[in-house]
Design a protein around this motif. Structure first.
Motif, PDB file in Angstrom:
ATOM      1  N   TRP A  98      51.064 -67.913 -18.232  1.00 55.15           N
ATOM      2  CA  TRP A  98      51.039 -68.446 -19.596  1.00 55.15           C
ATOM      3  C   TRP A  98      50.965 -67.302 -20.613  1.00 55.15           C
ATOM      4  N   GLU A  99      50.094 -66.332 -20.336  1.00 57.04           N
ATOM      5  CA  GLU A  99      49.937 -65.202 -21.251  1.00 57.04           C
ATOM      6  C   GLU A  99      51.197 -64.338 -21.287  1.00 57.04           C
ATOM      7  N   LYS A 100      51.826 -64.181 -20.129  1.00 61.17           N
ATOM      8  CA  LYS A 100      53.059 -63.388 -20.071  1.00 61.17           C
ATOM      9  C   LYS A 100      54.164 -64.059 -20.879  1.00 61.17           C
ATOM     10  N   MET A 101      54.242 -65.383 -20.786  1.00 60.94           N
ATOM     11  CA  MET A 101      55.234 -66.120 -21.567  1.00 60.94           C
ATOM     12  C   MET A 101      55.007 -65.914 -23.063  1.00 60.94           C
ATOM     13  N   LYS A 102      53.739 -65.995 -23.470  1.00 57.84           N
ATOM     14  CA  LYS A 102      53.416 -65.855 -24.890  1.00 57.84           C
ATOM     15  C   LYS A 102      53.659 -64.431 -25.378  1.00 57.84           C
ATOM     16  N   ALA A 103      53.240 -63.452 -24.581  1.00 56.78           N
ATOM     17  CA  ALA A 103      53.361 -62.052 -24.997  1.00 56.78           C
ATOM     18  C   ALA A 103      54.820 -61.617 -25.088  1.00 56.78           C
ATOM     19  N   GLU A 104      55.654 -62.113 -24.189  1.00 52.49           N
ATOM     20  CA  GLU A 104      57.051 -61.682 -24.142  1.00 52.49           C
ATOM     21  C   GLU A 104      57.994 -62.720 -24.741  1.00 52.49           C
ATOM     22  N   GLU A 105      57.411 -63.780 -25.334  1.00 50.04           N
ATOM     23  CA  GLU A 105      58.186 -64.851 -25.966  1.00 50.04           C
ATOM     24  C   GLU A 105      59.241 -65.422 -25.022  1.00 50.04           C
ATOM     25  N   LEU A 106      58.796 -65.718 -23.804  1.00 45.53           N
ATOM     26  CA  LEU A 106      59.694 -66.289 -22.801  1.00 45.53           C
ATOM     27  C   LEU A 106      59.778 -67.797 -22.977  1.00 45.53           C
ATOM     28  N   CYS A 107      60.852 -68.387 -22.502  1.00 44.86           N
ATOM     29  CA  CYS A 107      61.049 -69.831 -22.642  1.00 44.86           C
ATOM     30  C   CYS A 107      60.337 -70.577 -21.515  1.00 44.86           C
ATOM     31  N   ASP A 110      61.655 -69.964 -18.021  1.00 44.68           N
ATOM     32  CA  ASP A 110      61.171 -68.727 -17.395  1.00 44.68           C
ATOM     33  C   ASP A 110      59.777 -68.937 -16.813  1.00 44.68           C
TER      34      ASP A 110
END
Length: 716
Positions: A98-107, A110
């Motif tokens: 979840w944090e990786k998605m938010k930090a890297e603005e992933l969809c 992903d």
């Protein structure tokens, strides 16, 4: 301890013995390389189809490498964790994604891909899989505006609480109540019996702060004294304090304990003691309760809208079945290709296990099944996406068909997958019993699917009701559409002169011949179920409740299975036809996008489709039923079996290539036996060294248990 030194004389003495062993020794990695050289089709072309195109396949491989290097994505100790470590680790992994998605603005796609790769079920499973979808599908625009930012920001964590100790698939029998209080504009959630305790929701035990609670809506009469039961509706209820994470007053909640598998998920129990929630926390996209206490039912066209979340989950289960079985057959097929057993003669190399017909007869049909389930999963999700578009326009005409099909296919696909994973494990012999193979954990975590979101037999009966009603309509002169359209011609299909057209072994490779046999089996199944049920009611027709129905469900379940098998076959064949046609109309570009395959790949896929269908006929007793019905004669049945065996030989050279095409990274498989390089024995030894029992040479029992016993020998 002194170093172990081997003198030259000892080495020289051993050398001739070693040479004898090396003459017949083979390196597993060389076997797998040779298997790949035998392929008759483009593995990359098929891998693009199975993974949504070249770009997504490469992304999957790239993400696997990245995730393996994170602290929360590291799998090296996965098979050695305690239950508490599983729970904490699974939650940590989910939050890491979840944090990786938010930090890297992933969809979101992903994020879903990362979740599948990490493969560490945790406390967010139902937050993502059911809580959020329920709010989206059942919440009003105002409710979505309120709750979705909280969900997506993880300011709350939700679950979906429907199943109770005493009620599961029979949703109308739920005992949790939500009684409206007109004076305060609140609902009172209450668990009036022990059996009304919610049981099984994932994430409920120790993670969730909120839940969508399915409870029977009770509306007291305005005059007082009476109450009207409007059946199950969804309510959002806060369960825990957001600062302390302690249960709120009146809420009893906890973890249900260890399970066969899936132990990173804290499945829980929940009961309410007269807990009040605001009126606005009833999900009101369709049905509503006004402030003054008037119940507003959904429009007739929307009356089944509450099924949408469950239909989505069942469709998603169908979609994931192919991937789960694909992982199992990848591990087992690669291992069977490098494991050698029994030399034909002294001094010769042992044979590859996959060259034994009985092994091929187990694994190759399972490879075919994984492909059939993959194509069905894609089609099922396409149907659901179309339903969402229709629903947003207020159209619900497709829901009965989608509900019936998703129910039956959820049952059949999970049966095939759960049984198939266990068959793969057994095919791997003793090493398959080791968790390091990856197969025991895969089975333990998957087998729940045959029960959750509807017991499979009960779901088959949902499909059977749909089919029986369709048959009744046809007999009244109506035309039916959708998957049961073959019932429009049931009189012709089952006429005495209707016979199988196969005149040789090779005929059973024809999609039309196979479709006709499966269609006949399905039609006969529906007619037999109708005749059985009608006879039980004394000729009163179809009754779907009471003693007559309850005592005549076997034929109905059989009919549902036959129907879904026919749909699986048709979907497989149509998918291959579409892929080959796309390649012919637009050579080149569409292949890398995963939307087309060439003739060589299509030919292998058609062999798989034929093998899948022949296997299903043999396993389900379909051949015997067709003989009994007179559709087949003895010679045709014998030809069918011969073609089944010949297909095993035809597909054997492509076995490893077909599982390679699934594109599963070693990181996802996490299996010593399923390694892409084939170095299985080194893999077993390397993974075993990571066992906590190997942290010390003496072992944890030495000082307090073993040492006192062994020390006693000096006193003998």
């Amino acid at each position: 301890m002194a170093a172990h030194i081997v003198d030259e004389r000892t080495k020289e003495l051993q050398r001739p013995s070693t040479q004898i062993i090396l003459r017949t020794h083979t390196e597993p990695s060389q076997d797998l390389d040779e298997e790949r050289r035998r392929a008759t089709f483009s593995v990359s072309e098929l891998a693009y189809v199975l993974n949504g195109g070249k770009e997504l396949l490469e992304k999957k491989q790239r993400l696997a490498e990245i995730l393996a290097k994170t602290s929360w994505g590291d799998k090296s100790k996965r098979y050695f964790l305690s239950r508490e470590e599983e729970y904490v680790g699974g939650l940590r992994a989910a939050l890491g994604i979840w944090e990786k998605m938010k930090a890297e603005e992933l969809c979101l796609a992903d994020g879903a891909l990362m979740r599948s790769l990490v493969d560490f079920p945790g406390g967010l499973e139902l937050h993502i899989g059911m809580f959020i979808p329920s709010i989206i599908s059942q919440g009003s625009p105002e409710q979505q505006a309120k709750w979705m930012p909280l969900c997506m920001g993880l300011r709350i964590i939700g679950t979906y609480a429907q199943t109770e100790l005493g009620h599961g698939t029979f949703v109308r029998g739920l005992e949790t109540t939500a009684t409206y209080d007109r004076k305060t504009g609140e609902f009172v959630l209450h668990s009036p019996t022990l059996t009304s305790t919610k049981w099984w929701p994932g994430g409920l035990g120790k993670t969730a702060t909120h839940a969508v609670v399915m409870a029977r809506l009770m509306m007291p009469d305005e005059e007082g004294g009476g109450v009207r039961d409007y059946g199950p509706h969804g309510f959002i209820a806060q369960l825990r304090d957001l600062d302390t994470h302690l249960p709120l007053p009146g809420v009893t909640i906890g973890d249900i304990g260890p399970k066969v598998g899936y132990n990173g998920v804290d499945n829980g129990f929940l009961s309410f003691d007269h807990v009040r929630i605001p009126r606005d926390d009833m999900l009101m996209r369709f049905a509503k309760v006004t402030p003054e206490g008037r119940y507003v039912p959904p429009p007739p066209s929307n009356s089944k809208a509450s099924y949408a979340t469950m239909v989505f989950v069942r469709a998603d289960i169908v979609k994931n079945a192919g991937s789960s079985l694909g992982r199992a057959v990848t591990i087992a097929t690669r291992y069977a290709a490098v494991r050698r057993q029994t030399a034909p003669a002294a001094g010769e190399r042992e044979l590859q296990v996959l060259d034994y017909q009985n092994c091929a007869a187990t694994l190759l049909p399972l490879v075919a099944s994984a492909y059939a389930l993959f194509f069905m999963g894609e089609a099922m999700m396409a149907m659901y996406r179309q339903f969402e578009k229709d629903r947003d326009r207020g159209e619900f005409g497709a829901l009965p068909e989608l509900h019936a099909l998703s129910s039956g296919l959820k049952a059949l696909c999970t049966w095939i997958t759960a049984d198939g994973i266990e068959e793969c494990r057994r095919t791997c012999g003793g090493h398959g019993y080791s968790k390091l193979s990856g197969l025991p954990s895969l089975f333990q975590n998957y087998v729940q699917n045959v029960t959750w979101e509807g017991d499979n037999n009960v779901l088959c009966l949902q499909t059977a009701r749909h089919l029986l009603k369709a048959l009744a309509g046809v007999r009244q002169g109506k035309r039916v559409s959708g998957s049961a359209a073959y019932l429009n011609e049931v009189a012709v299909e089952l006429a005495p002169e209707s016979r199988c057209g196969a005149t040789c072994d090779k005929c059973w490779l024809g999609a039309d011949v196979m479709a006709a046999a499966l269609r006949h089996t399905a039609a006969r199944g529906v007619v037999t179920a109708a005749e059985t049920l009608t006879a039980a009611t004394g000729g009163k027709g179809l009754v779907f409740e009471g003693r007559a129905w309850n005592e005549n469900t076997v034929e109905s379940i059989r009919a549902a299975k036959a129907h879904c098998t026919y749909i699986l076959h048709q979907t497989f064949v149509q998918s291959v036809d579409q892929l080959e046609a796309a390649a012919a109309s637009d050579p080149g570009a569409t292949c890398e996008q995963g939307r087309a395959v060439g003739a060589a790949t299509a030919a292998v896929l058609r062999q798989l489709a034929a093998l899948f269908s022949l296997e299903q006929l043999e396993r389900s007793g379909g051949v015997a039923a067709l003989l009994e019905d007179g559709y087949l004669n003895a010679a045709q049945a014998a030809a069918l079996r011969r073609r089944h065996r010949l297909l095993l030989t035809d597909l054997r050279p492509n076995a490893v290539a077909l599982v390679d095409a699934f594109g599963f990274p070693d990181y996802l498989l996490n299996s010593a036996l399923g390694r892409a390089d084939g170095d299985v024995y080194r893999g077993l030894l390397d993974m075993a060294r990571g066992s906590p029992l190997n942290a010390t040479q003496e072992g944890p029992a030495w000082p307090d248990v073993l040492k006192p016993v062994l020390a006693a020998r000096s006193r003998l």
